[in-house]
Motif scaffolding. Structure first.
Motif, mmCIF file in Angstrom:
data_model
loop_
_atom_site.group_PDB
_atom_site.id
_atom_site.type_symbol
_atom_site.label_atom_id
_atom_site.label_comp_id
_atom_site.label_asym_id
_atom_site.label_seq_id
_atom_site.Cartn_x
_atom_site.Cartn_y
_atom_site.Cartn_z
ATOM 1 N N LEU A 167 10.779 13.800 -16.144
ATOM 2 C CA LEU A 167 10.706 12.344 -16.129
ATOM 3 C C LEU A 167 9.300 11.924 -15.719
ATOM 4 C CD1 LEU A 167 11.975 9.427 -15.959
ATOM 5 C CD2 LEU A 167 12.597 10.022 -13.599
ATOM 6 N N THR A 168 8.642 11.129 -16.552
ATOM 7 C CA THR A 168 7.260 10.729 -16.302
ATOM 8 C C THR A 168 7.175 9.232 -16.000
ATOM 9 O OG1 THR A 168 6.422 12.457 -17.778
ATOM 10 C CG2 THR A 168 4.932 10.633 -17.275
ATOM 11 N N SER A 169 6.408 8.896 -14.967
ATOM 12 C CA SER A 169 6.137 7.504 -14.609
ATOM 13 C C SER A 169 4.649 7.347 -14.349
ATOM 14 C CB SER A 169 6.901 7.097 -13.337
ATOM 15 O OG SER A 169 8.284 7.343 -13.447
ATOM 16 N N HIS A 170 4.129 6.148 -14.565
ATOM 17 C CA HIS A 170 2.750 5.870 -14.177
ATOM 18 C C HIS A 170 2.722 4.621 -13.309
ATOM 19 C CE1 HIS A 170 3.278 3.638 -17.976
ATOM 20 N NE2 HIS A 170 2.383 2.779 -17.511
ATOM 21 N N ILE A 171 1.842 4.657 -12.312
ATOM 22 C CA ILE A 171 1.795 3.602 -11.311
ATOM 23 C C ILE A 171 0.784 2.548 -11.736
ATOM 24 C CG2 ILE A 171 1.582 3.089 -8.859
ATOM 25 C CD1 ILE A 171 3.718 5.225 -9.611
ATOM 26 N N VAL A 172 1.199 1.291 -11.654
ATOM 27 C CA VAL A 172 0.303 0.180 -11.981
ATOM 28 C C VAL A 172 0.309 -0.813 -10.825
ATOM 29 C CG1 VAL A 172 0.705 0.447 -14.457
ATOM 30 C CG2 VAL A 172 2.063 -1.204 -13.155
ATOM 31 N N VAL A 210 1.584 7.027 -3.534
ATOM 32 C CA VAL A 210 0.783 7.122 -4.757
ATOM 33 C C VAL A 210 0.119 5.776 -4.998
ATOM 34 C CG1 VAL A 210 1.946 9.026 -5.908
ATOM 35 C CG2 VAL A 210 2.926 6.730 -6.049
ATOM 36 N N GLN A 211 -0.886 5.805 -5.892
ATOM 37 C CA GLN A 211 -1.738 4.647 -6.104
ATOM 38 C C GLN A 211 -1.734 4.232 -7.581
ATOM 39 O OE1 GLN A 211 -2.943 3.853 -3.127
ATOM 40 N NE2 GLN A 211 -2.148 5.786 -2.315
ATOM 41 N N PRO A 212 -2.084 2.990 -7.867
ATOM 42 C CA PRO A 212 -2.253 2.603 -9.271
ATOM 43 C C PRO A 212 -3.188 3.566 -10.005
ATOM 44 C CG PRO A 212 -2.303 0.670 -7.886
ATOM 45 C CD PRO A 212 -2.295 1.852 -6.954
ATOM 46 N N LYS A 224 0.798 -1.228 0.000
ATOM 47 C CA LYS A 224 0.000 0.000 0.000
ATOM 48 C C LYS A 224 0.834 1.284 0.000
ATOM 49 C CE LYS A 224 -3.581 -2.204 2.854
ATOM 50 N NZ LYS A 224 -4.292 -2.144 4.165
ATOM 51 N N TRP A 225 2.096 1.194 0.408
ATOM 52 C CA TRP A 225 2.836 2.407 0.737
ATOM 53 C C TRP A 225 4.010 2.624 -0.217
ATOM 54 C CZ3 TRP A 225 -0.316 4.933 3.648
ATOM 55 C CH2 TRP A 225 -1.162 4.235 4.499
ATOM 56 N N LEU A 226 3.677 2.975 -1.455
ATOM 57 C CA LEU A 226 4.661 3.265 -2.498
ATOM 58 C C LEU A 226 4.804 4.781 -2.624
ATOM 59 C CD1 LEU A 226 6.468 2.331 -4.909
ATOM 60 C CD2 LEU A 226 4.407 2.529 -6.332
ATOM 61 N N ASN A 227 5.986 5.299 -2.307
ATOM 62 C CA ASN A 227 6.230 6.745 -2.317
ATOM 63 C C ASN A 227 7.160 7.147 -3.448
ATOM 64 O OD1 ASN A 227 5.081 6.459 0.366
ATOM 65 N ND2 ASN A 227 6.008 8.426 0.867
ATOM 66 N N TYR A 228 6.903 8.319 -4.032
ATOM 67 C CA TYR A 228 7.819 8.947 -4.992
ATOM 68 C C TYR A 228 8.865 9.755 -4.222
ATOM 69 C CZ TYR A 228 4.743 12.742 -3.713
ATOM 70 O OH TYR A 228 4.015 13.636 -2.979
ATOM 71 N N GLU A 229 10.013 10.006 -4.853
ATOM 72 C CA GLU A 229 11.029 10.931 -4.342
ATOM 73 C C GLU A 229 11.775 11.507 -5.540
ATOM 74 O OE1 GLU A 229 13.666 9.403 -1.364
ATOM 75 O OE2 GLU A 229 12.045 8.643 -0.092
ATOM 76 N N GLY A 230 11.427 12.720 -5.946
ATOM 77 C CA GLY A 230 12.091 13.354 -7.067
ATOM 78 C C GLY A 230 13.504 13.771 -6.715
#
Length: 281
Positions: free
Chosen positions: A237-242, A221-223, A93-99
């Motif tokens: 830089l672009t990412s999408h969460i799945v 962040v969430q799917p 559940k706990w996926l974090n971004y860090e730029g």
């Protein structure tokens, strides 16, 4: 400044140079940058990341910086690219971004002084040091699964040479809204210091990457979410969460947890005292 990227061109990995809105291969082939299938811009032997460096991040957690930087390792199997999918495993559940700003080594570096480090850096790129904090309790010492799980190291779009890291703005966007807003000026240790520090005992090879730290504002962040990291002069830089299709195996190893340490790290420090609610699942 020159920007180099790596893309799939007619099925083969090719290094290209950005010219405006186009990417140009050495043989003259051209492709629109927005239409290219990107690869990680470098092929490092290792990725080393600093724990804390930005003043705002330190203040957010309410603990002082150590006297010198501390680091962790992200395996190269975690590498990801511009527009790549970042996978949150089922059951987590706990996926974090860090730029972050990523330093790219250009020639073999060992036992160098900080004032020499610039000549060992080929350029810089944008990084997103994703963390799977469900494993924070288990891997707090090494951060191996927290920061090293598959897809958790997006880099790109390209490597920019001749870029000066001083006085540069860094912003992270989640679904188009600013989530992190920092500057390289708030870093306690600059890029040259970090390279020289690591190279005292670890030989840095061409293509190796050092992640230089993130400002305040890292959150889960969430799917379905789109995360973009923009660094002034380096691009976006672009990412999408799945969502991962299969759960973490339950018949081996430690399982994801939701301890106070997990929640506190994921939600930015003393979460329980600030009335912060956990995000949607």
């Amino acid at each position: 400044m020159t920007e180099y990227r790596r893309i799939l061109l007619d099925g083969s990995p090719v290094q290209v140079v950005r010219e405006g809105d186009e990417l140009v291969a050495g043989d003259g082939r051209r492709v629109k940058a927005d239409e290219a299938a990107h690869l990680p811009p470098v092929t490092p032997s290792k990725v080393v990341a600093v724990h804390l460096n930005h003043r705002t991040r330190v203040e957010e957690f309410g603990s002082p910086l150590p006297a010198t930087p501390t680091y962790f390792h992200k395996p190269v199997s975690a590498l990801n690219s511009h527009r790549g999918a970042v996978v949150r495993p089922a059951g987590c559940k706990w996926l974090n971004y860090e730029g972050e700003v990523a330093i790219v080594i250009g020639r073999t570096a060992r036992n160098i002084a900080p004032e020499e480090a610039a000549s060992y850096i080929v350029g810089y790129t944008v990084g997103n040091d994703f963390g799977l904090h469900d494993f924070r309790d288990t891997d707090a010492g090494s951060m191996l699964r927290v920061k090293g799980s598959d897809t958790l190291c997006p880099l790109g779009p390209g490597v920019v040479t001749g870029w000066d890291f001083r006085h540069k703005r860094l912003r992270t966007y989640v679904n188009g809204k600013v989530a992190q807003d920092g500057s390289t000026d708030e870093m306690r240790w600059d890029m040259h210091y970090l390279v020289a520090d690591i190279a005292r005992t670890i030989t840095l090879l061409p293509g190796d990457v050092l992640l230089s730290g993130t400002p305040a504002g890292s959150r889960p962040v969430q799917p379905g979410d789109v995360v973009e990291v923009e660094v002034e002069g380096l691009g976006r830089l672009t990412s999408h969460i799945v969502a991962g299709p299969t759960p973490i195996r339950a018949d081996v190893g430690a399982q994801p947890t939701e301890s106070e340490e997990v929640l506190s790290t994921a939600l930015g420090g003393d979460w329980e005292f600030r009335g912060i609610r956990a995000p949607r699942r």
